[in-house]
Design an enzyme around this catalytic site. Sequence first.
Site, PDB file in Angstrom:
ATOM      1  N   LEU A 158      70.827  75.977 153.850  1.00 37.75           N
ATOM      2  CA  LEU A 158      70.192  76.853 154.849  1.00 37.75           C
ATOM      3  C   LEU A 158      68.727  76.459 154.959  1.00 37.75           C
ATOM      4  O   LEU A 158      68.052  76.374 153.939  1.00 37.75           O
ATOM      5  CB  LEU A 158      70.246  78.309 154.379  1.00 37.75           C
ATOM      6  CG  LEU A 158      71.631  78.926 154.191  1.00 37.75           C
ATOM      7  CD1 LEU A 158      71.501  80.258 153.466  1.00 37.75           C
ATOM      8  CD2 LEU A 158      72.292  79.135 155.540  1.00 37.75           C
ATOM      9  N   HIS A 159      68.270  76.204 156.154  1.00 39.98           N
ATOM     10  CA  HIS A 159      66.830  75.966 156.287  1.00 39.98           C
ATOM     11  C   HIS A 159      66.265  76.420 157.618  1.00 39.98           C
ATOM     12  O   HIS A 159      65.055  76.410 157.807  1.00 39.98           O
ATOM     13  CB  HIS A 159      66.510  74.476 156.080  1.00 39.98           C
ATOM     14  CG  HIS A 159      66.865  73.643 157.269  1.00 39.98           C
ATOM     15  ND1 HIS A 159      68.154  73.259 157.518  1.00 39.98           N
ATOM     16  CD2 HIS A 159      66.115  73.167 158.288  1.00 39.98           C
ATOM     17  CE1 HIS A 159      68.181  72.552 158.634  1.00 39.98           C
ATOM     18  NE2 HIS A 159      66.967  72.487 159.126  1.00 39.98           N
TER      19      HIS A 159
END
Length: 356
Positions: free
Chosen positions: A203-204
Amino acid sequence: MHILHVVGARPNFMKAAPVHRALGEKGHQQTLIHTGQHYDTQMSEVFFEQLAMPNPDENLNVGSESHAQQTAAIMSRFEPVVLERNPDLVLVYGDVNSTVAAALVCSKLGVRFGHVEAGLRSYDRGMPEEINRLVTDQLADLLFTPSADGNQNLLKEGIPAEKMYFVGNVMIDTLVQLLPQAEVVFHKLRGDLSLESFGLVTLHRPSNVDEESVFLPLLRVLDKLSEYLVLIFPVHPRTRARWSDHLKRCNRNIRIVDPMGYLEFLALQKHAQLVITDSGGIQEEATYLRVPCFTLRHNTERPVTVDVGTNLLIGNDWALLESEFKKTLDGHRRLGSVPPLWDGSASIRIAEVLSC
Ligand code: UD1
């Protein structure tokens, strides 16, 4: 011909490496410029080593700033490089700030440039990458698309068909080439992490990791899902810096680890039961590897991964994530098929176009 490649951020490196190699085999003179958008060893250097890319001829060392400052810094530092090195053609990759900054410089200097991975559209202008894609494609002289939807999107935007080349997916070239090495790495990793069955999480996107009201409920869902399957979560430096206390309190079945090298990540992806992600490239890699992929976004600029691949858009519907997760563990896996021209030879097709 003298071809200058511009790379800057993690997802650029695996796209540029096979194109650089294929052009080298055709005997072209080449220059490699790193903007320095990504600078941590694990976000940059390790990729050059593992992808066997030559060291950059120059690093512009722009580092992290706001989008406007980062884009402006790349432009002002890249302009003199182009003037001094005087390439016949510049190649830019993907959709990061380094891509659009270099595209703007080239078009203002009247230097021809090609965009590798052209035509992808999420139709969501809230994503910085969508702005980068739109602007870069409008300005490019040559547009190399990874999938047929890319050509359709470009035609709708009035870009002439004769500038476009449907060559396939260069990222898959790197995957195909390095999968045997990743398999070797997997045997060691499996021992080190004592892994049997596991899922992989990345996740970014600011839309998932910047707001407490989004990220903390998401972390709680992952905590719950990890009761059924160990989840390995290599964390982007920005996410780690923002949420380190919360990440430390996760269930022990969520393995929080540093960003991984290309080979390590590919090894885990190949053997994962499923992947949960908000990355663009991972949707493509999972499709090629036929690993179920749950994308925590409302849209994707890579619709082929949903139409024919293993990808499912979850948005932020955590009930849907949980039910699809359990269905997959119960053996209801969507295997999909591999899109046309994702065959390991896209960069050879680019080199052929440029060598005519
Ligand atoms: C960028 C790309 C995104 C891509 C992602 C992959 C843009 C607009 N976004 O997002 O499309 O999917 O890379 O990783 O170009 N940082 C470090 N070390 C690094 C690099 C960044 O700690 O080596 C931290 C810094 O705090 C920085 C933040 O990450 O402020 C954001 O980095 P940046 O390159 O601006 O964007 P990404 O979120 O990495």
